[in-house]
Scaffold this motif. Sequence first.
Motif, mmCIF file in Angstrom:
data_model
loop_
_atom_site.group_PDB
_atom_site.id
_atom_site.type_symbol
_atom_site.label_atom_id
_atom_site.label_comp_id
_atom_site.label_asym_id
_atom_site.label_seq_id
_atom_site.Cartn_x
_atom_site.Cartn_y
_atom_site.Cartn_z
ATOM 1 N N VAL A 97 -16.706 -5.579 -2.971
ATOM 2 C CA VAL A 97 -16.634 -4.989 -1.632
ATOM 3 C C VAL A 97 -16.000 -5.962 -0.641
ATOM 4 C CG1 VAL A 97 -18.026 -4.199 0.329
ATOM 5 C CG2 VAL A 97 -18.562 -3.409 -1.974
ATOM 6 N N LEU A 98 -16.414 -7.221 -0.698
ATOM 7 C CA LEU A 98 -15.886 -8.214 0.244
ATOM 8 C C LEU A 98 -14.384 -8.429 0.043
ATOM 9 C CD1 LEU A 98 -18.764 -10.868 0.209
ATOM 10 C CD2 LEU A 98 -18.155 -9.314 2.066
ATOM 11 N N LEU A 99 -13.973 -8.577 -1.211
ATOM 12 C CA LEU A 99 -12.560 -8.835 -1.479
ATOM 13 C C LEU A 99 -11.693 -7.635 -1.095
ATOM 14 C CD1 LEU A 99 -10.263 -10.522 -2.612
ATOM 15 C CD2 LEU A 99 -10.716 -9.513 -4.847
ATOM 16 N N THR A 100 -12.111 -6.448 -1.512
ATOM 17 C CA THR A 100 -11.269 -5.282 -1.239
ATOM 18 C C THR A 100 -11.264 -4.919 0.253
ATOM 19 O OG1 THR A 100 -13.118 -3.831 -1.875
ATOM 20 C CG2 THR A 100 -11.481 -4.316 -3.554
ATOM 21 N N TYR A 101 -12.361 -5.218 0.960
ATOM 22 C CA TYR A 101 -12.337 -5.017 2.412
ATOM 23 C C TYR A 101 -11.350 -5.990 3.062
ATOM 24 C CZ TYR A 101 -13.776 -4.559 7.268
ATOM 25 O OH TYR A 101 -13.772 -4.351 8.625
ATOM 26 N N GLY A 102 -11.317 -7.212 2.539
ATOM 27 C CA GLY A 102 -10.337 -8.176 3.043
ATOM 28 C C GLY A 102 -8.912 -7.693 2.797
ATOM 29 N N LEU A 103 -8.686 -7.062 1.649
ATOM 30 C CA LEU A 103 -7.347 -6.531 1.355
ATOM 31 C C LEU A 103 -6.966 -5.422 2.336
ATOM 32 C CD1 LEU A 103 -7.344 -6.391 -2.567
ATOM 33 C CD2 LEU A 103 -6.067 -7.959 -1.080
ATOM 34 N N ILE A 104 -7.957 -4.593 2.737
ATOM 35 C CA ILE A 104 -7.674 -3.546 3.735
ATOM 36 C C ILE A 104 -7.132 -4.176 5.023
ATOM 37 C CG2 ILE A 104 -8.712 -1.838 5.264
ATOM 38 C CD1 ILE A 104 -10.649 -1.097 3.116
ATOM 39 N N LEU A 105 -7.811 -5.241 5.481
ATOM 40 C CA LEU A 105 -7.384 -5.890 6.720
ATOM 41 C C LEU A 105 -5.986 -6.481 6.572
ATOM 42 C CD1 LEU A 105 -10.725 -7.708 7.677
ATOM 43 C CD2 LEU A 105 -9.898 -5.463 8.425
ATOM 44 N N ILE A 106 -5.718 -7.076 5.400
ATOM 45 C CA ILE A 106 -4.387 -7.664 5.166
ATOM 46 C C ILE A 106 -3.314 -6.582 5.137
ATOM 47 C CG2 ILE A 106 -2.974 -8.877 3.457
ATOM 48 C CD1 ILE A 106 -5.531 -10.428 2.675
ATOM 49 N N PHE A 107 -3.591 -5.492 4.437
ATOM 50 C CA PHE A 107 -2.610 -4.406 4.353
ATOM 51 C C PHE A 107 -2.325 -3.812 5.736
ATOM 52 C CE2 PHE A 107 -3.879 -3.638 -0.285
ATOM 53 C CZ PHE A 107 -2.759 -4.299 -0.752
ATOM 54 N N GLU A 108 -3.379 -3.632 6.543
ATOM 55 C CA GLU A 108 -3.188 -3.053 7.871
ATOM 56 C C GLU A 108 -2.334 -3.963 8.750
ATOM 57 O OE1 GLU A 108 -3.873 -0.258 9.629
ATOM 58 O OE2 GLU A 108 -4.390 0.689 7.735
ATOM 59 N N GLU A 109 -2.585 -5.272 8.651
ATOM 60 C CA GLU A 109 -1.804 -6.226 9.453
ATOM 61 C C GLU A 109 -0.349 -6.244 8.994
ATOM 62 O OE1 GLU A 109 -3.242 -7.610 11.997
ATOM 63 O OE2 GLU A 109 -1.408 -8.646 12.632
ATOM 64 N N LEU A 110 -0.135 -6.238 7.680
ATOM 65 C CA LEU A 110 1.236 -6.223 7.156
ATOM 66 C C LEU A 110 1.947 -4.919 7.533
ATOM 67 C CD1 LEU A 110 0.757 -7.769 3.589
ATOM 68 C CD2 LEU A 110 1.890 -8.803 5.566
ATOM 69 N N ARG A 111 1.200 -3.815 7.494
ATOM 70 C CA ARG A 111 1.789 -2.536 7.892
ATOM 71 C C ARG A 111 2.257 -2.562 9.340
ATOM 72 N NH1 ARG A 111 0.399 0.072 11.900
ATOM 73 N NH2 ARG A 111 -1.778 -0.290 11.411
ATOM 74 N N SER A 112 1.430 -3.151 10.207
ATOM 75 C CA SER A 112 1.787 -3.229 11.626
ATOM 76 C C SER A 112 3.006 -4.116 11.838
ATOM 77 C CB SER A 112 0.588 -3.770 12.416
ATOM 78 O OG SER A 112 0.890 -3.847 13.790
ATOM 79 N N ILE A 113 3.082 -5.225 11.083
ATOM 80 C CA ILE A 113 4.220 -6.150 11.225
ATOM 81 C C ILE A 113 5.512 -5.522 10.694
ATOM 82 C CG2 ILE A 113 5.161 -8.360 10.414
ATOM 83 C CD1 ILE A 113 2.257 -9.413 10.378
ATOM 84 N N LEU A 114 5.422 -4.896 9.524
ATOM 85 C CA LEU A 114 6.625 -4.381 8.866
ATOM 86 C C LEU A 114 7.121 -3.079 9.470
ATOM 87 C CD1 LEU A 114 5.691 -5.052 5.115
ATOM 88 C CD2 LEU A 114 7.395 -6.265 6.485
ATOM 89 N N TRP A 115 6.182 -2.153 9.791
ATOM 90 C CA TRP A 115 6.597 -0.798 10.172
ATOM 91 C C TRP A 115 6.151 -0.385 11.574
ATOM 92 C CZ3 TRP A 115 4.377 -0.291 4.784
ATOM 93 C CH2 TRP A 115 5.395 -0.378 3.812
ATOM 94 N N GLY A 116 5.383 -1.239 12.268
ATOM 95 C CA GLY A 116 4.957 -0.899 13.618
ATOM 96 C C GLY A 116 3.780 0.064 13.634
ATOM 97 N N ASP A 117 3.404 0.496 14.853
ATOM 98 C CA ASP A 117 2.230 1.352 15.023
ATOM 99 C C ASP A 117 2.576 2.771 15.446
ATOM 100 O OD1 ASP A 117 0.513 -0.765 14.377
ATOM 101 O OD2 ASP A 117 0.552 -1.513 16.435
ATOM 102 N N ASP A 118 3.840 3.139 15.344
ATOM 103 C CA ASP A 118 4.243 4.499 15.736
ATOM 104 C C ASP A 118 3.952 5.501 14.623
ATOM 105 O OD1 ASP A 118 5.187 3.552 18.146
ATOM 106 O OD2 ASP A 118 7.197 3.146 17.327
ATOM 107 N N VAL A 119 3.942 6.769 15.005
ATOM 108 C CA VAL A 119 3.816 7.857 14.027
ATOM 109 C C VAL A 119 5.222 8.267 13.592
ATOM 110 C CG1 VAL A 119 3.009 10.213 13.654
ATOM 111 C CG2 VAL A 119 1.678 8.652 15.092
#
Length: 299
Positions: A97-119
């Motif tokens: 649970v701890l590791l995969t929750y950490g991966l969620i946070l990493i993926f969300e941050e990378l998503r924001s950096i790479l593709w932004g927060d627009d729809v």
Amino acid sequence: MDIVTFLIQLLNAVQYGLLLFLVAGGLTLIFGIMGVINLAHGSFYMIGAYLAWSLSEQLGSLWLAIVAGVALSVALGLLLEWLFFRHLYRRDHLYQVLLTYGLILIFEELRSILWGDDVHGVRVPEVLSGSIPLTDTLSYPVYRLWISAVCVGLAALLYFVIQRTRLGMMIRAGASNREMVQALGIDIGLLHRVVFALGVALAALAGMLAAPVSSVFPGMGNQVLIVCFVVVVIGGIGSIKGALLAALLIGLVDTFGKVVELEIAGFGVLPELAGMSVYLMMAAVLLWRPEGIFGRRLA
């Protein structure tokens, strides 16, 4: 509700349920067979949707985007399995649970950096655009029907592989008795990598197929993750046919719950009927069968 509205909502419910099955099917493989609680599974759905948007913009074709996106997702899944998940198979669920929750946070941050927060919207391929008349008064989008057909085909293929092939036999044996499978000379590590890559591919493909219908937006992975765990619990841990039935039931309850919710909105009662009814159904199933509809009975 007239008959045409009912039929349209029924088709919508089946399409949503089948799409949900693709994501939940991958989760039930990883959770039920490998014993890994992967909270980051919804992130692969989100990654698939963003890859569909980004690659279709670059390549000019959703078809090419889907092929390239599934290949990239499988490569990412294999890399993450080798880096992180293979170290979790024998550990307590808390570590998972701890590791995969950490991966969620990493993926969300990378998503924001790479593709932004627009729809973002994804265009439906020309050949699948438009609607097809089903009756004199009922037309339905071709793309939604195509999604349902693809999901049915994949569900049948997945069931055949798991239940009727040597690979499926090894996967089921590995889930029941890891030590016995290893003693027979089967590489259990390779088996787990195959299962994990398959689960990631299903989640990413579901995100790609859903992108033209639901758009691509931040947080979409977390939304689907919660519902997928409900599917796994209702259907029974590790059961593919249970995941399919549960996903269809949730599709029906959620879709018609939203219709009723809209009709009674003016009265100000039960404003969250659709979301609440899904969890009420889960509670009812667990009272009836604590192991899920097709889960193995607890001793």
